[in-house]
Design a protein around this motif. Structure first.
Motif, PDB file in Angstrom:
ATOM      1  N   VAL A  99       0.854  -1.189   0.000  1.00  0.00           N
ATOM      2  CA  VAL A  99       0.000   0.000   0.000  1.00  0.00           C
ATOM      3  C   VAL A  99       0.889   1.238   0.000  1.00  0.00           C
TER       4      VAL A  99
ATOM      5  N   GLY B 156      -2.096   0.076   5.842  1.00  0.00           N
ATOM      6  CA  GLY B 156      -1.970  -1.195   5.152  1.00  0.00           C
ATOM      7  C   GLY B 156      -1.287  -2.230   6.017  1.00  0.00           C
TER       8      GLY B 156
ATOM      9  N   SER C 118       4.122  -1.233   3.302  1.00  0.00           N
ATOM     10  CA  SER C 118       3.330  -0.008   3.212  1.00  0.00           C
ATOM     11  C   SER C 118       4.254   1.189   3.399  1.00  0.00           C
TER      12      SER C 118
ATOM     13  N   ALA D 266       6.234   1.318  -2.143  1.00  0.00           N
ATOM     14  CA  ALA D 266       6.128   0.158  -1.251  1.00  0.00           C
ATOM     15  C   ALA D 266       7.367  -0.736  -1.363  1.00  0.00           C
TER      16      ALA D 266
ATOM     17  N   ALA E 105       0.521   0.613   9.875  1.00  0.00           N
ATOM     18  CA  ALA E 105       0.519  -0.710   9.257  1.00  0.00           C
ATOM     19  C   ALA E 105       0.514  -1.803  10.324  1.00  0.00           C
TER      20      ALA E 105
END
Length: 186
Positions: free
Chosen positions: A10, A33, A37, A42, A61
């Motif tokens: 993400v 995410g 992330s 990413a 995350a």
């Protein structure tokens, strides 16, 4: 804003093999995410990036390889990242490899001002883990780093062969019952 708490990779750019990115400005980024992330890329391979300026980035995350700029930058001799300025970075994960700039990666000439980083193991003010020899001229100021397990540092949770790194007014906490390897630089 990317709000995908059950997804991996993400970020505005989920996977990148670009060899030349220059003069990137990012602000007011919010990410949620799991693994990989970050506020920009990413996962990146064979990156050539020069001049990234970020401000007001928040990443939350529940996985590994979480960074304010890049979650995971593969270590190849062709991966070169120069000149990152990051201000007001807030990066939190329940996983490992967590940093205000990189979860795992490295760059030369990094300046971080006002970062809050929270993770489990391999947690750093700049990177969860810095590549070998690719974390020179790093400055982090007015920041807080908190890890629940092991390898928690002001610059990186784990790094080797680093030079010219500077830490000013950075609070580092190992809050686990048996936190080990908690240090000012790494």
């Amino acid at each position: 804003t990317l709000d995908m708490p059950k997804a991996n990779y993400v970020a505005p750019v989920s996977f990148d093999r670009t060899t030349d990115l220059r003069d990137v400005n990012l602000s007011n980024i919010n990410i949620r995410g799991r693994d990989y992330s970050s506020g920009f890329i990413a996962r990146g391979e064979t990156l050539g990036i020069t001049n990234i300026n970020t401000s007001n980035v928040t990443v939350n995350a529940t996985g590994n390889y979480v960074g304010g700029v890049i979650g995971y930058a593969t270590y190849y001799w062709t991966t070169i990242v120069f000149n990152i300025n990051a201000t007001d970075m807030n990066v939190t994960s329940t996983g490992n490899y967590v940093g205000s700039v990189f979860g795992y990666g490295g760059a030369q000439n990094i300046n971080v001002l006002r970062a809050t980083v929270i993770g489990n193991s391999l947690v750093g003010g700049v990177a969860g883990q810095l590549h070998a020899g690719n974390g020179h001229h790093v400055i982090i100021t007015d920041s807080t780093v908190t890890g629940k397990a092991n390898d928690i540092g002001g610059v990186a949770g784990y790094a080797y062969n680093q030079q010219y790194n500077y830490v000013d007014n950075v609070k580092i906490y190992g809050i686990g019952n048996s936190s080990n390897n908690v240090g000012g630089i790494t």
